[in-house]
Design a protein around this motif. Structure first.
Motif, short mmCIF file in Angstrom:
data_model
loop_
_atom_site.label_atom_id
_atom_site.label_comp_id
_atom_site.label_asym_id
_atom_site.label_seq_id
_atom_site.Cartn_x
_atom_site.Cartn_y
_atom_site.Cartn_z
N TYR A 1 60.68 9.28 52.20
CA TYR A 1 60.50 8.11 53.08
C TYR A 1 59.41 8.06 54.06
CZ TYR A 1 60.66 4.58 56.53
OH TYR A 1 60.37 3.38 57.43
N ALA B 1 56.30 5.39 53.97
CA ALA B 1 55.97 4.55 55.20
C ALA B 1 54.30 4.72 55.27
CB ALA B 1 56.47 5.15 56.40
N LEU C 1 58.44 -2.04 57.64
CA LEU C 1 58.79 -0.71 58.58
C LEU C 1 60.22 -1.09 59.34
CD1 LEU C 1 54.93 -0.31 59.69
CD2 LEU C 1 56.57 1.49 58.25
N VAL C 2 60.09 -2.29 60.09
CA VAL C 2 61.39 -2.49 60.58
C VAL C 2 62.68 -2.71 59.93
CG1 VAL C 2 62.58 -4.25 62.04
CG2 VAL C 2 60.08 -3.54 62.47
N LEU D 1 63.63 0.92 59.02
CA LEU D 1 64.30 1.66 60.18
C LEU D 1 65.77 1.07 60.45
CD1 LEU D 1 64.12 3.52 62.81
CD2 LEU D 1 63.25 1.28 63.84
N ILE E 1 62.62 9.21 62.61
CA ILE E 1 62.21 8.03 62.08
C ILE E 1 61.94 6.92 62.97
CG2 ILE E 1 64.59 7.07 61.78
CD1 ILE E 1 63.66 5.71 59.16
N SER E 2 62.56 6.76 64.23
CA SER E 2 62.37 6.08 65.39
C SER E 2 60.92 6.08 65.87
CB SER E 2 63.18 6.03 66.45
OG SER E 2 64.76 6.22 66.06
N TYR F 1 58.10 7.57 64.34
CA TYR F 1 56.80 7.35 63.48
C TYR F 1 56.86 5.93 63.15
CZ TYR F 1 59.49 8.75 59.21
OH TYR F 1 60.59 8.80 58.22
N THR F 2 58.05 5.29 63.13
CA THR F 2 58.01 3.83 63.07
C THR F 2 57.06 2.97 63.96
OG1 THR F 2 60.23 3.77 61.86
CG2 THR F 2 59.34 1.78 62.42
N ALA G 1 53.52 3.78 63.23
CA ALA G 1 52.95 3.05 62.17
C ALA G 1 52.77 1.57 62.54
CB ALA G 1 53.88 3.21 61.14
N ILE G 2 53.64 0.99 63.21
CA ILE G 2 53.65 -0.51 63.58
C ILE G 2 52.41 -0.51 64.47
CG2 ILE G 2 54.48 -2.33 64.91
CD1 ILE G 2 57.25 -1.48 63.85
N TRP H 1 66.34 0.24 70.42
CA TRP H 1 65.67 1.21 69.71
C TRP H 1 66.27 2.54 69.99
CZ3 TRP H 1 62.94 5.56 71.96
CH2 TRP H 1 62.05 6.15 71.14
#
Lengths: 525, 78
Positions: free
Chosen positions: A49, A53, A109-110, A113, A144-145, A147-148, A151-152, A358
């Protein structure tokens, strides 16, 4: 691989040695391989994953850049002689198409997540947890929380032309997965990190010493203080029916100590590890417990998260078409005072609701977030009153006792709000809190209650001493880092401090029978 | 023209400040987040220019000159 394990310590020592043997331009490859290795240890599925991403944002950022470049060329060539209205319309068109790509990327991305982090608690019947009912089964990918959000931020920044898109997908994968910051932040911005990450600093013995000291300091906080108090927090947390009154008060105090030592200690290890490799990560805390107001506290505690939500939620919402409409209408109807503040309050609440969500999948985190927003708004609304107070009593602002009072108020407020972390049902927390004022069991607690929580006098003395040392160091750190101060006296002093910390961790660390170095609290967010 | 309009706007928000000569509107705590939202809404109205969130940094709002440069730059870019 836990930060608090021998294998991690061995891992960073080995990495540091290999790092300085390699030429600078290849070091990022070492970082990438070690990050992927670190990640793979927690599950290969998560790695897939993470790569997905990275790939998504790599492609979309390049598409955005390509559209912008083509647009510029077009304006210079085909549209060079067009009217300014035509040019404006063309600019709008390009802007829109960049916006669509950005929106698609963020949505993806969201959505990912959401699927990984939230679907299990929202739709439990879809999942096969051994009962054979559902058909889905997966673990939440590590980090994941965090790097999301990275990334955003990257996609938004490229679309806003803050920096160019990264051409090398592997470098982007490293940015998202850099192992010291992967599990609990700080949430570094690509623009800040890229130079130091892709071209780390050359070997500097002083820096490596500073890094070692920082890591040892992190272990001191985590293993001596946080892990020792953790068992008592767990006992109190599990049974809100029994542990009321004075116990609830103790829970607030203990949990505040635990999360401070745990989270700042973890970040010390993170920043120290990166520093050992020649990578500079931004600080995540700036003496938060010295803050005068809640608003200020959130600029000094978990700073990278606060600033992320400010830049990528609060400002975009505040500058959005919908909110500008609200702003105009509310000014017209409610006047220049409250009418001007209302739209900002709306975006404040929305930002805090998202910050809460979050943090966790249960409703208590949403309540926690909204309450933070509400208290910040209350703070703003009563600001004129406090201004009047200061006009009448000049010098009060710099009065030490008054500052202490303000800081204590902030600490008390944040500590009480943090209680919401500890129970999924917000009503449990409310009852717990009210019981402090309605149940009088102080005698019982002081007459043996501590040992029921698994805390001996020895534990309490060590925790108290640990808190005193943390406070002293934090106080000394205000103007210049303690390392710098020691270094100025001579090279031997940081070495002595390092040795003392290690000895303290070995002697006073919390390792009972069956001791399992616990996870950091922030890993779960 | 743009500079004058922006000066007028800021003067309306803070009549007490020396808008023409002040170069620390943010740094000196004259403008707060409420003012910023008002300014963004007004600029959108007056010049049909949307100030994006990424441009909300102190440097762009510290003086009326910086603000006017910002608005000019945004209308030329994408």
């Amino acid at each position: 691989m836990l930060f608090t394990s021998w294998s991690f310590i061995f891992f960073i020592i080995l990495l540091t040695c290999v790092n300085y043997i390699l030429p600078v331009r290849y070091r990022w490859i070492l970082f990438l391989i070690s990050s992927l290795f670190f990640y793979a240890l927690s599950g290969v599925a998560g790695l897939i994953y993470l790569s997905a991403a990275a790939l998504i944002i790599w492609v979309l950022a390049l598409v955005i850049e390509d559209r912008r470049n083509k647009g510029r060329d077009e304006l210079k060539t085909v549209l060079a002689d067009a009217s300014s209205d035509e040019k404006k319309a063309y600019r709008q068109k390009i802007k829109k198409s960049i916006g669509v790509v950005r929106f698609a990327g963020i949505l993806m991305l969201v959505a990912l997540l959401f699927v990984f982090k939230y679907s299990k608690s929202l739709f439990p019947s879809l999942f096969d947890e051994g009962s054979g009912d559902g058909f889905l089964r997966f673990a939440v990918p590590m980090g994941i929380s965090f790097y999301t959000l990275s990334a955003i931020g990257y996609l938004a920044d490229v679309s806003n032309n803050k920096y160019g898109a990264e051409k090398n997908p592997l470098k982007l994968a490293l940015y998202l997965s850099f192992f010291p910051a992967l599990v609990q932040g700080p949430i570094a911005r690509f623009g800040e990190l890229k130079d130091t990450l892709f071209e780390p600093a050359p070997f500097d013995g002083g820096k490596v010493m500073e890094a070692a000291l920082r890591i040892a300091w992190g272990y001191f906080k985590k293993i001596i203080v946080a892990d020792r108090i953790a068992a008592a927090v767990a006992v109190l947390q599990k049974d809100p029916g029994t542990y009321t009154g004075m116990y609830s008060f103790l829970l607030i105090v203990f949990y505040t100590v635990q999360i401070y030592a745990d989270f700042t200690g973890g970040i010390d290890i993170t920043i120290g590890t990166a520093k050992a490799l020649g990578v500079r990560l931004a600080e995540n805390f700036d003496h938060p417990f010295f803050s005068r107001t809640l608003d200020e506290y959130w600029r000094r505690w978990h700073m990278s998260m606060g600033s992320w939500f400010r830049d990528y939620v609060f400002y975009p919402v505040s500058a959005s078409k919908a909110l500008l409409k609200v702003a105009k209408a509310s000014r017209k109807r409610l006047g220049d005072g409250f009418g001007r503040r209302l739209p900002v309050y709306i975006s404040t609440l929305l930002t805090w609701a998202l910050t809460g969500i979050w943090h966790g999948t249960t409703v208590n985190f949403l309540v926690w977030g909204l309450l933070n927003g509400i208290f910040i708004i209350i703070g703003t609304e009563i600001d004129p009153l406090s201004r009047k107070l200061h006009e009448r009593h000049e010098g009060l602002r710099d009065n030490t006792a008054f500052r202490f009072l303000q800081a204590s108020r902030t600490v008390a407020l944040t500590a009480a709000l943090r209680l919401f972390d500890l129970a999924p049902d917000p009503m449990t927390t409310v009852k717990r809190f009210i019981s402090i004022f309605t149940v009088s069991n102080a005698g019982e607690v002081l007459g043996g209650g501590f040992s029921a929580l698994g805390l001996s006098v020895y534990d309490l003395v060590i925790i108290a001493a640990g808190i005193a040392v943390m406070f002293a160091v934090s106080f000394m750190n205000r103007d210049m880092s303690v390392y710098e101060k020691l270094r100025k006296r001579g090279f031997i002093y940081p070495v002595i401090a390092f040795a003392l910390l290690i000895v303290a961790v070995i002697i006073f660390g919390a390792y009972g029978t069956g001791y399992d170095a616990s996870q950091f609290i922030y890993n779960q967010f | 023209m743009m500079l004058e309009k922006l000066t007028e706007l800021l003067k309306g928000l803070h009549p007490e400040a020396d808008i023409e000569n002040e170069d620390g509107l943010i740094d000196n705590g004259i403008l707060n987040s409420f003012d910023i939202v008002t300014i963004i809404a007004e600029v959108d109205d007056m010049f049909d220019v949307k100030i994006p969130a990424s441009e909300i940094v102190p440097e762009n709002f510290n003086s009326v000159r910086a603000l006017s440069d910002l608005v000019e730059r945004i209308s030329e870019e994408f």
